[in-house]
Design an enzyme around this catalytic site. Structure first.
Site, PDB file in Angstrom:
ATOM      1  N   ASP A  82       0.813  -1.191  -0.153  1.00  0.00           N
ATOM      2  CA  ASP A  82      -0.003  -0.057   0.073  1.00  0.00           C
ATOM      3  C   ASP A  82       0.935   1.242  -0.024  1.00  0.00           C
ATOM      4  O   ASP A  82       1.254   1.772   0.915  1.00  0.00           O
ATOM      5  CB  ASP A  82      -0.952   0.092   1.179  1.00  0.00           C
ATOM      6  CG  ASP A  82      -2.074   1.161   0.958  1.00  0.00           C
ATOM      7  OD1 ASP A  82      -1.944   1.727   0.084  1.00  0.00           O
ATOM      8  OD2 ASP A  82      -2.786   1.167   2.004  1.00  0.00           O
ATOM      9  N   ALA A  83       1.378   1.439  -1.344  1.00  0.00           N
ATOM     10  CA  ALA A  83       2.447   2.496  -1.431  1.00  0.00           C
ATOM     11  C   ALA A  83       1.762   3.710  -2.173  1.00  0.00           C
ATOM     12  O   ALA A  83       2.540   4.847  -1.958  1.00  0.00           O
ATOM     13  CB  ALA A  83       3.845   1.950  -2.107  1.00  0.00           C
ATOM     14  N   LYS A  84       1.040   3.776  -2.895  1.00  0.00           N
ATOM     15  CA  LYS A  84       0.073   4.804  -3.575  1.00  0.00           C
ATOM     16  C   LYS A  84       1.343   5.394  -4.318  1.00  0.00           C
ATOM     17  O   LYS A  84       1.163   6.729  -4.266  1.00  0.00           O
ATOM     18  CB  LYS A  84      -0.666   5.662  -2.726  1.00  0.00           C
ATOM     19  CG  LYS A  84      -1.660   4.894  -1.834  1.00  0.00           C
ATOM     20  CD  LYS A  84      -2.443   5.766  -0.713  1.00  0.00           C
ATOM     21  CE  LYS A  84      -3.717   5.039  -0.162  1.00  0.00           C
ATOM     22  NZ  LYS A  84      -3.041   4.081   0.874  1.00  0.00           N
ATOM     23  N   ARG A  85       2.174   4.758  -5.190  1.00  0.00           N
ATOM     24  CA  ARG A  85       2.878   5.407  -5.910  1.00  0.00           C
ATOM     25  C   ARG A  85       2.300   6.137  -7.358  1.00  0.00           C
ATOM     26  O   ARG A  85       1.272   5.684  -7.445  1.00  0.00           O
ATOM     27  CB  ARG A  85       4.028   4.495  -6.255  1.00  0.00           C
ATOM     28  CG  ARG A  85       4.983   4.045  -5.140  1.00  0.00           C
ATOM     29  CD  ARG A  85       5.553   5.012  -4.334  1.00  0.00           C
ATOM     30  NE  ARG A  85       6.558   4.700  -3.437  1.00  0.00           N
ATOM     31  CZ  ARG A  85       6.309   4.650  -2.119  1.00  0.00           C
ATOM     32  NH1 ARG A  85       5.527   5.091  -1.506  1.00  0.00           N
ATOM     33  NH2 ARG A  85       7.637   4.420  -1.499  1.00  0.00           N
TER      34      ARG A  85
END
Length: 272
Positions: A91-94
């Site tokens: 869950d990095a939302k890159r």
């Protein structure tokens, strides 16, 4: 992990639960804080307690990044401890220009071997495509979130089509990849909207955060969001991992995860 393998896990465990490993070192039980790696020790015991009840784990990368190099070490050890037949989500939302996204993809898919990563779509196709080049790896694209500021942009209406921005994102992104590589993040707290999103993306998996502490209703989410292959990964973090702050935290986590999993089994039997 491919789509067939993921669905097999859902059927095997009668569960579409994703446990969020949002491990805050300030919230873990005090007796663990003297361990060599308190974050990993906490995660290890949570995984041991819930592995038979969930099909995915989702570490929120920010909780590990905030600890510097030690946090990355804890994350890597956690990832290596999770069995290979369990789906893993970074869950990095890159989401950045293409060459930067390519390096993010290499970091999370090659070096850390996550099965999937959450990606922000608002820089467009070239910022997402690098993540889609990896075999049996998934992009989980932010579609319609349920945070207070979501309406600032996601509900803006297109002057051309009349569709809302999140709807345009869902429709446009389906030109980039099939449902075998692309999922969507859809918040749980507005369950009725999930039905509309399911019409736009009938075959895709949805990652649905917001069950439990955030107030999302599992039955409603499942009613509106489930498809013929379940099509849902429903995340719960705080309600499970922080069910107790004492030495019984793992037992308490197992108890909470069991409640969710049992409800999911009933919903799978009634809706599929």
């Amino acid at each position: 992990m491919n789509r067939t393998q993921l669905f097999e896990q859902i059927k095997k465990k009668s569960s579409y639960l994703c446990v969020g490993l949002d491990t805050d070192v300030d919230k873990i039980p005090t007796h663990l804080r003297s361990a060599a790696d308190p974050v990993f020790e906490f995660n290890k015991q949570i995984i041991d307690a819930t592995i038979d009840l969930c099909v995915a784990y989702k570490p929120n990368i920010a909780f590990y990044e905030a600890l510097g190099p030690k946090g990355w070490e804890s994350l890597q050890k956690t990832l290596e401890y999770i069995p290979k037949d369990v789906f893993t989500i970074a869950d990095a939302k890159r989401g950045d220009i293409g060459n930067t996204s390519a390096l993010y993809a290499k970091a999370f898919f090659e070096h850390m071997s996550f099965d999937s990563i959450t990606v922000a779509p608002y820089m467009g196709e070239d910022s997402v495509k690098p993540f889609l080049k990896f075999k049996n790896k998934w992009v989980i694209l932010l579609a319609h979130t349920s945070n207070p500021g979501a309406d600032d942009f996601q509900l803006l209406q297109s002057t051309g089509s009349g569709k809302k921005l999140y709807e345009e994102v869902i429709l446009k992104s389906q030109q980039w990849a099939t449902p075998d590589k692309l999922m969507y993040v859809v918040g749980a707290t507005q369950a009725e909207k999930i039905g509309g999103i399911r019409v736009l993306a009938p075959d895709h998996f949805f990652l649905v955060p917001g069950i439990g502490a955030q107030g999302g209703d599992l039955a409603q989410v499942s009613k509106f969001g489930m498809n013929k292959q379940c099509g849902l990964l429903v995340n719960s973090a705080r309600n499970i991992i922080y069910a107790s702050s004492d030495k019984d935290f793992a037992t308490a986590a197992k108890s909470e995860a069991t409640k969710v999993r049992n409800e999911m089994e009933n919903l799978l039997n009634s809706l599929l």
